[in-house]
Design a protein around this motif. Structure first.
Motif, short mmCIF file in Angstrom:
data_model
loop_
_atom_site.label_atom_id
_atom_site.label_comp_id
_atom_site.label_asym_id
_atom_site.label_seq_id
_atom_site.Cartn_x
_atom_site.Cartn_y
_atom_site.Cartn_z
N GLY A 82 0.81 -1.23 0.00
CA GLY A 82 0.00 0.00 0.00
C GLY A 82 0.83 1.27 0.00
N CYS A 83 2.03 1.23 -0.60
CA CYS A 83 2.93 2.38 -0.50
C CYS A 83 2.63 3.47 -1.53
CB CYS A 83 4.37 1.94 -0.64
SG CYS A 83 4.83 1.51 -2.32
N GLU A 84 1.71 3.20 -2.48
CA GLU A 84 1.29 4.21 -3.45
C GLU A 84 2.32 4.49 -4.54
OE1 GLU A 84 -1.60 6.43 -3.64
OE2 GLU A 84 -2.65 5.21 -2.18
N SER A 85 3.45 3.80 -4.53
CA SER A 85 4.48 4.09 -5.54
C SER A 85 3.94 3.88 -6.95
CB SER A 85 5.69 3.18 -5.35
OG SER A 85 6.31 3.46 -4.13
N CYS A 86 3.17 2.81 -7.14
CA CYS A 86 2.66 2.47 -8.47
C CYS A 86 1.65 3.51 -8.95
CB CYS A 86 2.03 1.08 -8.45
SG CYS A 86 0.87 0.81 -7.11
N HIS A 87 0.78 3.91 -8.04
CA HIS A 87 -0.23 4.92 -8.37
C HIS A 87 0.44 6.19 -8.89
CE1 HIS A 87 -3.88 7.42 -6.72
NE2 HIS A 87 -3.83 7.41 -8.01
N HIS A 88 1.57 6.48 -8.31
CA HIS A 88 2.33 7.68 -8.58
C HIS A 88 2.93 7.71 -9.99
CE1 HIS A 88 4.28 11.17 -6.94
NE2 HIS A 88 5.47 10.76 -7.32
N VAL A 89 3.20 6.53 -10.57
CA VAL A 89 3.87 6.49 -11.87
C VAL A 89 3.02 5.93 -13.01
CG1 VAL A 89 6.18 6.26 -10.89
CG2 VAL A 89 4.89 4.20 -11.46
N CYS A 90 1.86 5.37 -12.69
CA CYS A 90 1.06 4.65 -13.71
C CYS A 90 0.78 5.52 -14.94
CB CYS A 90 -0.24 4.19 -13.08
SG CYS A 90 -1.36 3.45 -14.29
N SER A 91 0.98 4.93 -16.12
CA SER A 91 0.77 5.63 -17.39
C SER A 91 -0.66 6.15 -17.54
CB SER A 91 1.04 4.70 -18.58
OG SER A 91 2.38 4.36 -18.64
N GLY A 92 -1.60 5.43 -16.95
CA GLY A 92 -3.00 5.84 -17.07
C GLY A 92 -3.53 6.42 -15.77
N GLY A 93 -2.64 6.66 -14.81
CA GLY A 93 -3.07 7.20 -13.53
C GLY A 93 -4.02 6.28 -12.78
N ILE A 94 -3.90 4.98 -13.01
CA ILE A 94 -4.81 4.03 -12.33
C ILE A 94 -4.53 4.05 -10.83
CG2 ILE A 94 -5.55 1.61 -12.18
CD1 ILE A 94 -4.42 1.18 -14.98
#
Lengths: 211, 718
Positions: free
Chosen positions: B365-377
């Motif tokens: 749940g660290c939000e790192s992925c949300h931060h970089v996602c190409s589609g802002g998922i």
């Protein structure tokens, strides 16, 4: 000449160089062809990556496969006049200059020439119509891929070439194949270490025409 | 391919990965170089705007999937393409096998396609008697080893050059040196003849463009265009989610996809194949082109109000590249076929509950992925939603159910914590740590000293410490969160001191309770809604200017998640929820932006202080720079390597996956120690718990405190 934007040319050059492409400015087609012929003669012999019965083979190349004795370049997209000019230069130097039948040389050729209809400065990309199989193969099976691009055909970014892409794709009913090319073929599939020259060209040269 | 069925089984698999030094080394190096290189190539574009545009056109495409499919089909058929649609993976595989049979194909060459991994196409084709060769370097290596991809973009990232050299020596019958450049050329030599001999090429597709019926492939090696060109037949397997409306859409996406995938401005090649062209392998030859669209649950997902967001994915793999868990255990242990954050979700959507049950728990749940996602998922939200659905469908576990019973009843929960404060005495020896827990509780948690429950909770001290402020500048309320209320009340006491010194009136509504984040992480949606209602009501009548929280995790839950949990709530109106959400602010932003505190408001004692940017503070609340500025006002700030990387706590995560938590905190503490700072501060009590526990265990002698405690020491009374 007036619609050449030097900033875009500079940006394009920097970006193409950043992905290991060589960029050279050539005043005319004739200069471009001389550049190509010189390059063809000075490069290492082309390796034969598959069997090609009847072809004269030279010593093993760096990848322990035979090399091609005959120097070969392919320029299937050139118009009659340009092709005649290039072919002449090639004949003088004993280089085989192909306009079709490129598939026959799928084991590898020295140089393949493509002509771009647009360049993208932001990434050093060339937009090449490659519907003709010979044209496509020229840029795929060659050890050095050469793309000729007019300076005045350089656009800032990808969205600004969407219309040119649309025209290149066409409205049918014939099929089409268009390719964005940026630098030589590459991979980082082993330990994320970058290496060039996988299934496509080992090198790429972009020749910027003063037009 | 197997998905773990129990935590025990999964824990063994994770252990295996953690004990693979080659994997650890490669992934660690990649995580760092990727981050650096990505930042460089993102500098020349407007990343946020482009991501927003991708989200918009992909959302629009998903909403009109059927229409775009029909348009694509008409356009492609006009150009002579055969277009098919498969409802299931098995149907797609059968279709492709049938195409091969009808076309008289014997040899098939493939370029990389995750969709064909999803349908496990190769198994079917090989079983049906075709010779199938993967031609992407990574995929070819895996095929030789009978393995599956561990990364969407770099499928063989888990292997070393030595392993590859061994495999290539076997296949060529010649000893190959472990030299990467040479090994790449082995593939060049070995595969050229396969391209030439291939009867049919199979590719995936990055974008299927409805306006003209073209498919695009985005590649570096040049194998996709060989596969598209050399054989007479070209078959494309493409998910319905790859449909987009226009060429312009693709041009937008191409600016982000390669940057996010491999930190390239663009890949070497992007092929735009729009119908069959002449094939010169025979006189008057014509290519034959077939496009198989795969549904496999996609039309259903497109109608799901929450999961439809997943179709913004362009398969760049950035969520994997930045994931601290992936960095430790790799893709084979972090997905069934698709891996990383998107993989946890797609495993549930495409491969079912059974496969996703355990895997979907492995997100910190660290939000790192949300931060970089190409589609802002909002990937962490979708992963929680997977857990919600698993619980809704009766696939919850005992821990979640117990937490739900206890935590939704505030009085019971708080009394239990007070009881624990007394009951732990034999174990704490009067310190802030539980020093003498019986080993049975400790097994995999022995990497950190566990905290003790405070002698007196903040709520039980409030009556005595509530400051009186006449003519206050602002009226604020504190949201404590469980960790500060019951474990670290001193962090709140420090904040009260600062606020009172700045002439701010502070209130502490007693009906507030747990923010709900731990319940959300367990998929207990209903329980989160219960505590969320309770919290919104607790603050509703106070007429506060701001609600300050010192816990970034609580802050992000209150500010970013409540509005989703309480959307369409029958008991609380949307306006009440948004008013609550708008008032939530972290301490640093309040001190910096609202009170505008300056260096002269503090005494700078030049203590050497470093910083840990808590996940929810730097990525969800985007407030880490404010904390850095405040540290510089009161101390000598020393930046820490990987300051914004997770500490490995993740609340219930560290309970479920202690061995991963341990690896992450070990690295974090090493980085902190290397700063040679006297103190490390942060804006989240969860991180204090994790980092202080590990620092105490290692006896490093570095002070670990909340930022509020540092500032309270240095504030000048007005």
């Amino acid at each position: 000449m007036s619609n050449i934007n030097p900033e875009l040319v500079e940006k394009f050059t920097a970006m193409a160089q950043a992905v290991a492409a060589t960029v050279a400015e050539v005043p005319s087609k004739e200069d471009a062809f001389k550049y190509i012929v010189d390059l063809c003669l000075s490069k290492d012999p082309c390796e034969l990556l598959a069997d090609e019965p009847g072809t004269e083979k030279g010593p093993l190349g760096p990848n322990r496969v035979p090399t091609r004795v005959q120097r070969v370049l392919a320029a299937p997209s050139l118009n009659d006049e340009d092709f005649a000019l290039l072919e002449n230069l090639c004949q003088e130097k004993g280089i085989l200059c192909l306009r079709d039948n490129v598939r026959k040389y799928a084991a590898g050729i020295d140089i393949g020439i493509n002509e771009a209809v647009a360049g993208v400065a932001a990434s050093g990309t060339c937009l090449c119509p490659t519907t003709d199989e010979d044209v496509r193969l020229a840029g795929m099976i060659s050890e050095i891929s050469i793309v000729i691009l007019k300076k005045s055909d350089i656009y800032p970014d990808l969205p600004s070439v969407a219309g040119i892409m649309r025209d290149a794709i066409g409205n049918g009913p014939e099929g089409s194949f268009t390719t964005l090319i940026t630098g030589p073929s590459r991979t980082a599939d082993i330990e994320c270490v970058g290496a060039v020259g996988v299934h496509g060209p080992l090198m790429m040269h972009v020749l910027l025409l003063e037009a | 391919m197997q998905a773990p069925k129990t935590y025990g089984e999964y824990s063994k698999e994770i252990d295996e990965a953690l004990n693979d030094p080659q994997l650890r080394k490669t992934l660690d190096k990649y995580a760092i170089t990727y981050r650096t290189n990505r930042a460089v190539v993102m500098r020349d574009i407007d990343e946020a705007t482009l991501i927003h545009e991708i989200a918009e056109f992909k959302d629009e495409a998903a909403a009109h999937m059927e229409e775009l499919y029909q348009q694509f089909k008409a356009e492609a058929e006009k150009r002579g393409v055969h277009v098919y649609r498969a409802a299931t993976a098995a149907e797609a595989n059968q279709l492709i096998s049938d195409i091969a049979r009808k076309e008289g194909v014997k040899r098939i060459v493939k370029s990389k396609s995750m969709t064909s991994e999803e349908t496990q196409l190769n198994h079917k084709l090989i079983a049906d008697g075709y010779v199938v060769d993967e031609t992407d370097l990574g995929e070819w290596i895996l095929q030789l080893r009978h393995e599956t991809p561990s990364h969407m973009v770099m499928p063989a990232i888990h292997l070393s050059r030595y392993q590859v050299a061994e495999d290539f020596s076997k296949v060529t019958q010649v000893k190959q040196d472990p030299d990467i450049d040479r090994l790449v050329k082995v593939a060049r030599v070995q595969l050229r003849r396969k391209f030439i001999a291939g009867d049919m090429g199979i590719t995936g597709c990055n974008f299927a463009i409805a306006e003209c019926g073209a498919i695009t492939t985005v590649t570096n090696e040049g194998n996709a265009r060989m596969v598209e060109t050399m054989p007479r037949v070209h078959t494309v397997l493409v998910g319905l989610d790859k449909l987009v409306r226009t060429i312009d859409d693709v041009m937008i996406a191409l600016q982000i996809l390669p940057r996010n995938a491999t930190a390239q401005r663009i890949t070497s090649y992007v092929s735009w194949v729009c119908g069959p062209t002449k094939w010169k392998g025979s006189p008057d030859g014509q290519k034959s082109m077939h496009i198989v669209f795969l549904d496999n649950g996609r039309t259903k997902v497109a109608k799901d109000p929450i999961f439809k967001q997943v179709f913004r994915c362009v398969r760049c793999g950035a969520c994997t590249n930045v994931c601290p868990v992936f960095r430790l255990i790799g893709g084979h242990k972090m997905g069934y076929i698709y891996m990383g954050a998107i993989g946890l979700i797609l495993t549930y959507l495409y491969h079912g509950e059974d496969k996703a049950k355990i895997l979907s728990q492995n997100c910190i749940g660290c939000e790192s992925c949300h931060h970089v996602c190409s589609g802002g998922i909002d990937l962490p939200m979708l992963i929680r939603e997977v857990r919600n659905r698993l619980v809704d469908d009766g696939d919850g576990n005992a821990m979640g159910s117990l937490m739900k019973i206890v935590m939704t009843n505030r009085k019971m929960f708080h009394n239990l914590l007070r009881f624990a404060s007394k009951a732990q005495r034999p174990f704490t020896a009067g310190t802030q740590f539980q020093r003498h827990l019986p080993m049975i509780f400790m097994k995999k948690h022995d990497f950190k000293a566990l905290p003790a429950i405070a002698e007196k909770a903040f709520r039980d001290q409030w009556g005595d410490i509530a400051p009186k402020v006449s003519n206050p500048k602002y009226r604020v309320a504190l949201f404590a969160g469980c960790a500060e209320d019951f474990i670290y009340p001193e962090q709140l006491v420090a904040a009260v001191k600062i606020l009172a010194a700045c002439n701010v009136a502070v209130d502490f509504p007693m009906d507030q309770t747990c923010c709900g984040l731990p319940l959300g992480m367990m998929g207990q949606r209903k329980a989160v809604q219960t505590v969320a209602r309770q919290n919104v009501r607790a603050f509703a009548d106070g007429n506060y200017d701001y609600i300050i929280t010192l816990c970034a995790s609580c802050g992000s839950t209150l500010k970013k998640q409540y509005v989703n949990y309480l959307a369409n709530d029958p008991d609380i109106s949307y306006g009440v929820v948004t008013r609550f959400q708008d008032k939530i602010i972290d301490l640093s932003s309040f001190l910096r932006d609202v009170l505008d505190l300056k260096p002269e408001d503090f005494v700078n004692t030049h203590e050497k202080v470093t910083f840990h940017a808590s996940c929810h503070q730097c990525r969800a609340l985007k407030a880490a720079d404010k904390s850095r500025e405040l540290i510089q006002d009161v101390a000598d700030y020393v930046p820490c390597f990987e300051e914004e990387v997770c500490c490995g706590f993740g609340g219930t995560y560290s309970v479920k996956f202690p061995i991963i938590s341990k690896e992450i905190i070990t690295k974090k503490v090493k980085n902190i120690a290397e700063t040679k700072a006297e103190r490390v501060v942060m804006d989240c009590p969860g991180c204090v718990l994790q980092i202080r526990g590990a620092v105490e265990k290692e006896k490093l002698g570095i002070k670990v405190t909340h930022l509020s405690e540092l500032l309270a020491d240095k504030i000048q009374p007005k």
